[in-house]
Design an enzyme around this catalytic site. Structure first.
Site, PDB file in Angstrom:
ATOM      1  N   HIS A  17     -19.165  55.309  57.450  1.00  0.00           N
ATOM      2  CA  HIS A  17     -18.503  54.532  56.395  1.00  0.00           C
ATOM      3  C   HIS A  17     -18.941  53.071  56.573  1.00  0.00           C
ATOM      4  O   HIS A  17     -19.234  52.658  57.696  1.00  0.00           O
ATOM      5  CB  HIS A  17     -16.987  54.669  56.587  1.00  0.00           C
TER       6      HIS A  17
ATOM      7  N   ASP B 188     -14.815  56.450  65.290  1.00  0.00           N
ATOM      8  CA  ASP B 188     -14.100  56.190  64.046  1.00  0.00           C
ATOM      9  C   ASP B 188     -13.385  57.487  63.673  1.00  0.00           C
ATOM     10  O   ASP B 188     -14.005  58.443  63.205  1.00  0.00           O
ATOM     11  CB  ASP B 188     -15.106  55.771  62.964  1.00  0.00           C
TER      12      ASP B 188
ATOM     13  N   GLN C 136     -11.167  59.888  59.404  1.00  0.00           N
ATOM     14  CA  GLN C 136     -11.108  61.159  58.662  1.00  0.00           C
ATOM     15  C   GLN C 136     -10.728  62.340  59.550  1.00  0.00           C
ATOM     16  O   GLN C 136     -10.626  63.473  59.065  1.00  0.00           O
ATOM     17  CB  GLN C 136     -12.453  61.450  57.993  1.00  0.00           C
TER      18      GLN C 136
ATOM     19  N   LYS D 174      -4.115  57.495  56.087  1.00  0.00           N
ATOM     20  CA  LYS D 174      -4.769  58.802  55.936  1.00  0.00           C
ATOM     21  C   LYS D 174      -4.033  59.869  56.738  1.00  0.00           C
ATOM     22  O   LYS D 174      -4.448  61.018  56.818  1.00  0.00           O
ATOM     23  CB  LYS D 174      -6.231  58.710  56.380  1.00  0.00           C
TER      24      LYS D 174
ATOM     25  N   CYS E 255     -18.010  54.433  49.873  1.00  0.00           N
ATOM     26  CA  CYS E 255     -18.279  53.433  50.923  1.00  0.00           C
ATOM     27  C   CYS E 255     -19.192  54.005  51.995  1.00  0.00           C
ATOM     28  O   CYS E 255     -19.032  53.730  53.191  1.00  0.00           O
ATOM     29  CB  CYS E 255     -16.992  52.909  51.550  1.00  0.00           C
TER      30      CYS E 255
END
Ligand code: 7TS
Length: 418
Positions: A135, A212, A215, A238, A376
């Site tokens: 991202h 990261d 997600q 999220k 993104c």
């Protein structure tokens, strides 16, 4: 409809999705005269009543600033917020609560780390390794850090099926690599990266590792000690929690030596007009009044998730993805972007002769919310030579019936534009 199979043939007997959905007020509305089918969960998830109530309760009963007042409301607000640090610590199995830094989200967490590396740990000749499926939040801060420090930014390639090219990743690691920063799950492709392997390889060359988890965090349990990563970051929104909240987990030795990021109130030990000294972790990185209500809401989101049969819901999400993928493959002219063997809840696709934005707009008229665009992740779009994709992303509260409504709507788009 050519692509459909009966929803009755599939079930997840151990979970009552209707009861679960009843706890999410936003899901129960009509959009353009159709019941809302919310499939934009990778952008943000809807919030359960428990989260909304926790935020309201704070503002109705406990509202005060934290870490400052000696009065009861301030003590209560502080206690409630600090309890969430413990909740997050347990949630990701961090060794200690002070290794949980509250941030505004994944973007903020990564900027904090990249800024610190640029100031203190990167110099010309050093390298930072990312991947081609990041991202923008895990690309641009490193471009800035490299620009400021003179270090070089490398990226590992993506294979045609959307998996990371592991050989390329290994080839690009070396004793020059100061930090490897990569996504656990790709938001544009759905690929679940084999992060245990990647972490092991990076650590073997002496590089720090940042994951990261934006997600991943809502779709599988994370154990940062088992992973042995140096940093793990994610966003509250999220994870069924509020926007404007996020987490940075770091190993103590890194957090202690990483320079301060934002400065001002709350993060200091002593301020004199001639100069200042700073607090220890976690407060060193939490300048200013935090998003107290949001953090309390994040705690409520994690408690909510813990109260659910999470393992069964993860299985349910996987079945939704499998069902959607199977039906999507039957639609002529539909191309799935990202067909990794291990995927999380993302179905990115293009449709012949239809711009993804038109797919998104058309689906909205049918009550189906998907995201259309580059997500993104422009380098992913370039890699697959598409301007954009349409993306359906699933969460615990989605149903097989919704998957079929979505597929039917895509099929109508195809016919309309044929
Ligand atoms: N990293 C990944 C892998 C993401 O998917 C996102 C947001 C971020 C970082 C940034 O998170 P933020 O909470 O700081 O904004 N991804 C998306 C998306 O896919 N659609 O909208 C936001």
């Amino acid at each position: 409809m050519t692509a459909s199979v009966s929803a009755q043939t599939i079930s997840t007997p151990t979970v009552d999705i209707d009861a679960l959905r009843a706890q999410f007020p936003t899901l129960h509305q009509e959009v353009h005269g159709h019941p809302l089918v919310y499939l934009d969960n990778a952008a943000t998830t809807q919030k359960p009543r428990a989260v909304i109530d926790a935020i309201s309760h704070y503002y109705e009963h406990d509202n005060a600033n934290v870490h400052r007042g000696v009065h009861s409301l301030s003590e209560r607000a502080t206690q409630r917020m600090e309890n969430v640090r413990n909740t997050v610590q347990r949630f990701i199995n961090a060794p200690a609560p002070e290794q949980i830094i509250f941030t505004r989200g994944t973007t903020d967490s990564i900027n904090l780390i990249a800024h610190g590396f640029a100031r203190a740990f990167l110099k010309p000749g050093d390298e930072v390794l990312i991947t081609g499926m990041e991202h923008h939040a895990n690309i641009v801060p490193w471009q800035q850090a490299c620009e400021l420090s003179g270090a070089t930014l490398l990226h590992a390639a993506i294979l045609d099926n959307g998996e990371l090219d592991l050989d390329d990743f290994q080839r690009k690691l070396s004793s020059r690599t100061r930090i490897a920063a990569f996504t656990h799950v790709s938001n544009a492709l759905g690929t679940i990266n084999p992060i245990e392997k990647l972490i092991g390889w990076a650590r073997a060359v002496g590089a720090a590792v940042l994951i990261d988890g934006a997600q991943a965090i809502a779709h599988a349990p994370v154990d940062v000690q088992k992973l042995d990563c140096d940093f793990y970051v994610f966003s509250g929104h999220k994870l069924y929690g509020p926007t404007g909240t996020g987490v940075l987990y770091g190993k103590r030795e890194w957090l202690d030596k990483l320079p301060v990021y934002q400065t001002g109130g709350d993060m200091i030990r002593e301020v004199r007009l001639e100069g200042s000294t700073f607090a220890g972790i976690p407060h060193k990185f939490e300048a200013g009044t935090p998003h107290i209500a949001g953090i309390i809401g994040l705690g409520a989101a994690i408690d909510f998730l813990h109260a659910q049969p999470w393992a069964a819901l993860i299985e349910h999400e996987q079945q939704l993805l499998a069902h959607a993928t199977k039906l999507a493959r039957n639609i002529p002219g539909l191309q799935i972007i990202g067909e990794a063997a291990h995927k999380a809840c993302v179905l990115s696709f293009t449709l012949e002769n239809v711009h993804p934005h038109d797919i998104g707009t058309f689906l909205d008229f049918e009550g189906v919310a998907v995201r259309a665009g580059h997500h993104c992740a422009m380098p992913v779009m370039h890699r697959f030579d598409v301007p954009a994709t349409a993306r359906a992303s699933f969460a615990i509260y989605n149903t097989f019936d919704e998957v079929e409504k979505f597929i039917n709507a895509v099929e109508s788009v195809r016919k309309t534009f044929a």
